[in-house]
Design a protein around this motif. Structure first.
Motif, PDB file in Angstrom:
ATOM      1  N   LEU A   1      -9.463   3.309  21.360  1.00  0.00           N
ATOM      2  CA  LEU A   1      -8.367   4.100  20.797  1.00  0.00           C
ATOM      3  C   LEU A   1      -7.668   3.346  19.670  1.00  0.00           C
ATOM      4  O   LEU A   1      -7.376   3.915  18.611  1.00  0.00           O
ATOM      5  CB  LEU A   1      -7.360   4.453  21.892  1.00  0.00           C
ATOM      6  N   LEU A   2      -7.411   2.051  19.880  1.00  0.00           N
ATOM      7  CA  LEU A   2      -6.682   1.270  18.885  1.00  0.00           C
ATOM      8  C   LEU A   2      -7.534   1.002  17.644  1.00  0.00           C
ATOM      9  O   LEU A   2      -7.074   1.210  16.509  1.00  0.00           O
ATOM     10  CB  LEU A   2      -6.225  -0.054  19.504  1.00  0.00           C
ATOM     11  N   VAL A   3      -8.773   0.561  17.851  1.00  0.00           N
ATOM     12  CA  VAL A   3      -9.634   0.250  16.705  1.00  0.00           C
ATOM     13  C   VAL A   3     -10.017   1.526  15.962  1.00  0.00           C
ATOM     14  O   VAL A   3     -10.046   1.551  14.730  1.00  0.00           O
ATOM     15  CB  VAL A   3     -10.889  -0.515  17.161  1.00  0.00           C
ATOM     16  N   GLY A   4     -10.312   2.591  16.708  1.00  0.00           N
ATOM     17  CA  GLY A   4     -10.638   3.855  16.056  1.00  0.00           C
ATOM     18  C   GLY A   4      -9.494   4.370  15.206  1.00  0.00           C
ATOM     19  O   GLY A   4      -9.696   4.830  14.072  1.00  0.00           O
ATOM     20  N   SER A   5      -8.274   4.270  15.728  1.00  0.00           N
ATOM     21  CA  SER A   5      -7.107   4.723  14.963  1.00  0.00           C
ATOM     22  C   SER A   5      -6.898   3.853  13.731  1.00  0.00           C
ATOM     23  O   SER A   5      -6.635   4.360  12.634  1.00  0.00           O
ATOM     24  CB  SER A   5      -5.860   4.683  15.860  1.00  0.00           C
ATOM     25  N   ALA A   6      -7.013   2.525  13.894  1.00  0.00           N
ATOM     26  CA  ALA A   6      -6.825   1.624  12.758  1.00  0.00           C
ATOM     27  C   ALA A   6      -7.894   1.844  11.691  1.00  0.00           C
ATOM     28  O   ALA A   6      -7.611   1.805  10.490  1.00  0.00           O
ATOM     29  CB  ALA A   6      -6.846   0.170  13.241  1.00  0.00           C
ATOM     30  N   THR A   7      -9.133   2.092  12.127  1.00  0.00           N
ATOM     31  CA  THR A   7     -10.214   2.322  11.168  1.00  0.00           C
ATOM     32  C   THR A   7     -10.004   3.638  10.427  1.00  0.00           C
ATOM     33  O   THR A   7     -10.275   3.730   9.225  1.00  0.00           O
ATOM     34  CB  THR A   7     -11.569   2.335  11.890  1.00  0.00           C
ATOM     35  N   ALA A   8      -9.538   4.664  11.134  1.00  0.00           N
ATOM     36  CA  ALA A   8      -9.246   5.933  10.471  1.00  0.00           C
ATOM     37  C   ALA A   8      -8.135   5.769   9.443  1.00  0.00           C
ATOM     38  O   ALA A   8      -8.130   6.441   8.408  1.00  0.00           O
ATOM     39  CB  ALA A   8      -8.855   6.986  11.513  1.00  0.00           C
ATOM     40  N   LEU A   9      -7.184   4.863   9.707  1.00  0.00           N
ATOM     41  CA  LEU A   9      -6.060   4.662   8.795  1.00  0.00           C
ATOM     42  C   LEU A   9      -6.433   3.813   7.582  1.00  0.00           C
ATOM     43  O   LEU A   9      -6.055   4.135   6.453  1.00  0.00           O
ATOM     44  CB  LEU A   9      -4.901   3.982   9.531  1.00  0.00           C
ATOM     45  N   ALA A  10      -7.159   2.721   7.819  1.00  0.00           N
ATOM     46  CA  ALA A  10      -7.336   1.729   6.756  1.00  0.00           C
ATOM     47  C   ALA A  10      -8.778   1.377   6.455  1.00  0.00           C
ATOM     48  O   ALA A  10      -9.032   0.542   5.579  1.00  0.00           O
ATOM     49  CB  ALA A  10      -6.579   0.448   7.122  1.00  0.00           C
TER      50      ALA A  10
ATOM     51  N   ARG B   1     -17.501   4.922  -0.217  1.00  0.00           N
ATOM     52  CA  ARG B   1     -17.450   3.596  -0.836  1.00  0.00           C
ATOM     53  C   ARG B   1     -16.014   3.093  -0.910  1.00  0.00           C
ATOM     54  O   ARG B   1     -15.731   1.917  -0.643  1.00  0.00           O
ATOM     55  CB  ARG B   1     -18.069   3.662  -2.234  1.00  0.00           C
ATOM     56  N   PHE B   2     -15.080   3.963  -1.279  1.00  0.00           N
ATOM     57  CA  PHE B   2     -13.670   3.558  -1.347  1.00  0.00           C
ATOM     58  C   PHE B   2     -13.128   3.253   0.038  1.00  0.00           C
ATOM     59  O   PHE B   2     -12.375   2.302   0.234  1.00  0.00           O
ATOM     60  CB  PHE B   2     -12.840   4.678  -1.999  1.00  0.00           C
ATOM     61  N   TRP B   3     -13.566   4.034   1.015  1.00  0.00           N
ATOM     62  CA  TRP B   3     -13.008   3.905   2.359  1.00  0.00           C
ATOM     63  C   TRP B   3     -13.496   2.659   3.082  1.00  0.00           C
ATOM     64  O   TRP B   3     -12.718   1.974   3.762  1.00  0.00           O
ATOM     65  CB  TRP B   3     -13.359   5.169   3.144  1.00  0.00           C
ATOM     66  N   ILE B   4     -14.780   2.308   2.948  1.00  0.00           N
ATOM     67  CA  ILE B   4     -15.318   1.188   3.724  1.00  0.00           C
ATOM     68  C   ILE B   4     -14.845  -0.170   3.197  1.00  0.00           C
ATOM     69  O   ILE B   4     -14.986  -1.178   3.895  1.00  0.00           O
ATOM     70  CB  ILE B   4     -16.865   1.204   3.762  1.00  0.00           C
ATOM     71  N   THR B   5     -14.286  -0.231   1.977  1.00  0.00           N
ATOM     72  CA  THR B   5     -13.755  -1.506   1.497  1.00  0.00           C
ATOM     73  C   THR B   5     -12.451  -1.867   2.192  1.00  0.00           C
ATOM     74  O   THR B   5     -12.045  -3.037   2.160  1.00  0.00           O
ATOM     75  CB  THR B   5     -13.519  -1.463  -0.018  1.00  0.00           C
ATOM     76  N   GLY B   6     -11.789  -0.899   2.812  1.00  0.00           N
ATOM     77  CA  GLY B   6     -10.551  -1.161   3.533  1.00  0.00           C
ATOM     78  C   GLY B   6      -9.342  -1.098   2.623  1.00  0.00           C
ATOM     79  O   GLY B   6      -9.217  -1.879   1.674  1.00  0.00           O
ATOM     80  N   SER B   7      -8.471  -0.138   2.879  1.00  0.00           N
ATOM     81  CA  SER B   7      -7.273   0.011   2.060  1.00  0.00           C
ATOM     82  C   SER B   7      -6.262   0.880   2.793  1.00  0.00           C
ATOM     83  O   SER B   7      -6.633   1.770   3.562  1.00  0.00           O
ATOM     84  CB  SER B   7      -7.619   0.646   0.711  1.00  0.00           C
ATOM     85  N   ILE B   8      -4.990   0.600   2.565  1.00  0.00           N
ATOM     86  CA  ILE B   8      -3.936   1.477   3.087  1.00  0.00           C
ATOM     87  C   ILE B   8      -3.175   2.137   1.939  1.00  0.00           C
ATOM     88  O   ILE B   8      -2.135   2.758   2.156  1.00  0.00           O
ATOM     89  CB  ILE B   8      -2.950   0.703   3.995  1.00  0.00           C
ATOM     90  N   ALA B   9      -3.701   2.016   0.726  1.00  0.00           N
ATOM     91  CA  ALA B   9      -3.052   2.610  -0.437  1.00  0.00           C
ATOM     92  C   ALA B   9      -3.365   4.101  -0.514  1.00  0.00           C
ATOM     93  O   ALA B   9      -4.499   4.526  -0.284  1.00  0.00           O
ATOM     94  CB  ALA B   9      -3.516   1.918  -1.707  1.00  0.00           C
ATOM     95  N   GLY B  10      -2.360   4.886  -0.850  1.00  0.00           N
ATOM     96  CA  GLY B  10      -2.557   6.312  -1.082  1.00  0.00           C
ATOM     97  C   GLY B  10      -2.859   7.125   0.149  1.00  0.00           C
ATOM     98  O   GLY B  10      -3.298   8.274   0.031  1.00  0.00           O
ATOM     99  N   LYS B  11      -2.646   6.579   1.337  1.00  0.00           N
ATOM    100  CA  LYS B  11      -2.912   7.330   2.570  1.00  0.00           C
ATOM    101  C   LYS B  11      -1.693   8.179   2.929  1.00  0.00           C
ATOM    102  O   LYS B  11      -0.561   7.693   2.899  1.00  0.00           O
ATOM    103  CB  LYS B  11      -3.243   6.391   3.724  1.00  0.00           C
ATOM    104  N   PRO B  12      -1.886   9.466   3.260  1.00  0.00           N
ATOM    105  CA  PRO B  12      -0.745  10.325   3.590  1.00  0.00           C
ATOM    106  C   PRO B  12      -0.202  10.048   4.991  1.00  0.00           C
ATOM    107  O   PRO B  12      -0.928   9.571   5.876  1.00  0.00           O
ATOM    108  CB  PRO B  12      -1.351  11.733   3.513  1.00  0.00           C
ATOM    109  N   LEU B  13       1.061  10.369   5.193  1.00  0.00           N
ATOM    110  CA  LEU B  13       1.664  10.177   6.504  1.00  0.00           C
ATOM    111  C   LEU B  13       1.091  11.128   7.544  1.00  0.00           C
ATOM    112  O   LEU B  13       1.210  10.874   8.746  1.00  0.00           O
ATOM    113  CB  LEU B  13       3.184  10.363   6.408  1.00  0.00           C
TER     114      LEU B  13
ATOM    115  N   PRO C   1       5.209   5.013   2.784  1.00  0.00           N
ATOM    116  CA  PRO C   1       4.104   5.373   3.687  1.00  0.00           C
ATOM    117  C   PRO C   1       3.068   4.260   3.829  1.00  0.00           C
ATOM    118  O   PRO C   1       2.545   4.028   4.923  1.00  0.00           O
ATOM    119  CB  PRO C   1       3.497   6.615   3.015  1.00  0.00           C
ATOM    120  N   ARG C   2       2.789   3.550   2.739  1.00  0.00           N
ATOM    121  CA  ARG C   2       1.819   2.451   2.788  1.00  0.00           C
ATOM    122  C   ARG C   2       2.290   1.361   3.755  1.00  0.00           C
ATOM    123  O   ARG C   2       1.495   0.809   4.525  1.00  0.00           O
ATOM    124  CB  ARG C   2       1.641   1.890   1.382  1.00  0.00           C
ATOM    125  N   THR C   3       3.576   1.072   3.722  1.00  0.00           N
ATOM    126  CA  THR C   3       4.127   0.054   4.614  1.00  0.00           C
ATOM    127  C   THR C   3       4.050   0.501   6.066  1.00  0.00           C
ATOM    128  O   THR C   3       3.679  -0.287   6.955  1.00  0.00           O
ATOM    129  CB  THR C   3       5.582  -0.251   4.235  1.00  0.00           C
TER     130      THR C   3
END
Length: 342
Positions: free
Chosen positions: A254-263, A188-200, A70-72
């Motif tokens: 749409l693209l930036v909002g989706s990417a920000t919600a993800l990572a 705090r965890f979210w604003i540092t930017g991460s794709i770890a542990g995000k559900p599909l 899922p991270r990939t």
């Protein structure tokens, strides 16, 4: 003889572009494999590879299928969205330094999500929608800034204005963190930017918006290339610059909002990816967008793999690694003393 050589050169360019695209696609496949095989945990690359083949220990199966897989996938989609959004912003503003993270678009999206978290939003679809609204507001401010006399024509001053906006939004986000300790840890965890542990499930909630953004790009690619000749030339060719800018703004949101919600807010990805793509494709936005398709995911996934390995067995935040990669590129563009033609 000279015209014949010019014709031959033009005829060979699509083949060179195709070759570059195939090379970028091959590199992306290598990065995807590295993302599945390497991590900060105890599962070795050999065990992970065996798990991909259906063998290996149970913990390797779990890590590959439930964590790294899922991270990939999320990294692929995030890189695709941010790379295309950066190319669109740079072409629309005719500014090679324009980037969602530097101009405040990602910060606007991030502030909106932080506000939603503070008020208890947990639904993935709602979070994505809020992130897109914040990105839309950030895009509107970017367009307004480009209309300011002397600002839109100066790339460095525009970036400074974007940095000011980003700093203001970051300060407001910090104020939100002081209001609720429960939400503060999550923000705090979210604003540092991460794709770890995000559900599909989070990825599935963003796919419709990304699909709409891609459809808009297919619609505006040709008119946007015409606008590079000037608005009068675009009007003469039957295009409507105001309508094109609106559609680009909607697609970027749409693209930036989706990417920000993800990572979370990842800066510099939208700068590095189009910069690399233009180096091979030239100033034509249509060719640049095609090359952004494999380069964007490769940059994000490559940075994510580095985030796992640099400080193993711990991990660096993905946003820190993308900043470490992108900052030298930004300095190189500014210090070059000339801006690439857009």
């Amino acid at each position: 003889m000279v015209p014949n050589r010019a014709v031959a050169s033009r005829a060979s360019f699509p083949s060179r572009l195709l070759t570059t695209w195939l090379v970028a696609g091959f590199l992306l496949s290598l990065v995807v494999m590295a993302s599945l095989l390497y991590g900060a945990g105890p599962v070795s690359p050999g065990d992970a590879f065996a798990a991909l083949l259906g063998n290996g220990p149970d913990n390797a199966h779990f890590v590959v299928s439930e964590l790294r897989g899922p991270r990939t996938m999320i990294g692929l989609v995030t890189g695709l969205a941010l790379g295309l959004a950066g190319a669109l912003l740079q072409s629309m503003t005719r500014n090679p330094l324009a980037e969602p993270g530097l101009l405040g678009v990602s910060a606007g999206s991030g502030f909106a999500v932080a506000l939603a978290i503070l008020f208890g939003a947990s639904n993935a679809t709602l979070t994505t929608f809020v992130a897109q609204l914040g990105a839309l507001a950030g895009c509107a401010l970017v367009i307004a800034a480009t209309r300011v006399q002397g600002l839109g024509n100066d790339p460095v001053r525009l970036i400074l204005a974007g940095a000011t906006l980003s700093g203001l939004l970051l300060a407001l986000t910090s104020m939100l963190m002081l209001m609720d300790q429960r939400a503060a840890d999550e923000i705090r965890f979210w604003i540092t930017g991460s794709i770890a542990g995000k559900p599909l499930t989070l990825l599935s909630s963003t796919l419709p918006a990304i699909a709409v953004g891609l459809l808009i790009i297919a619609m505006v690619a040709r008119p946007l290339a015409a606008m590079a000749l000037g608005e009068k030339a675009a009007v003469g060719l039957g295009h409507h610059p105001g309508r094109i800018r609106f559609l680009i703004t909607l697609s970027v949101a749409l693209l930036v909002g989706s990417a920000t919600a993800l990572a979370g807010p990842l800066i510099f990805v939208g700068l590095v990816v189009p910069f690399i793509a233009r180096a091979f494709a030239g100033p034509d936005i249509r060719k640049t967008l095609w090359l952004c398709l494999p380069i964007g995911p490769a940059v994000v996934l490559g940075a994510d793999v580095l985030s796992r390995l640099i400080a193993a067995p711990s991990e660096l935040p993905l946003g820190v690694v993308t900043a470490l990669i992108g900052a030298p590129v930004l300095l190189a563009i500014v210090r070059a003393g000339r801006m690439p033609s857009l």
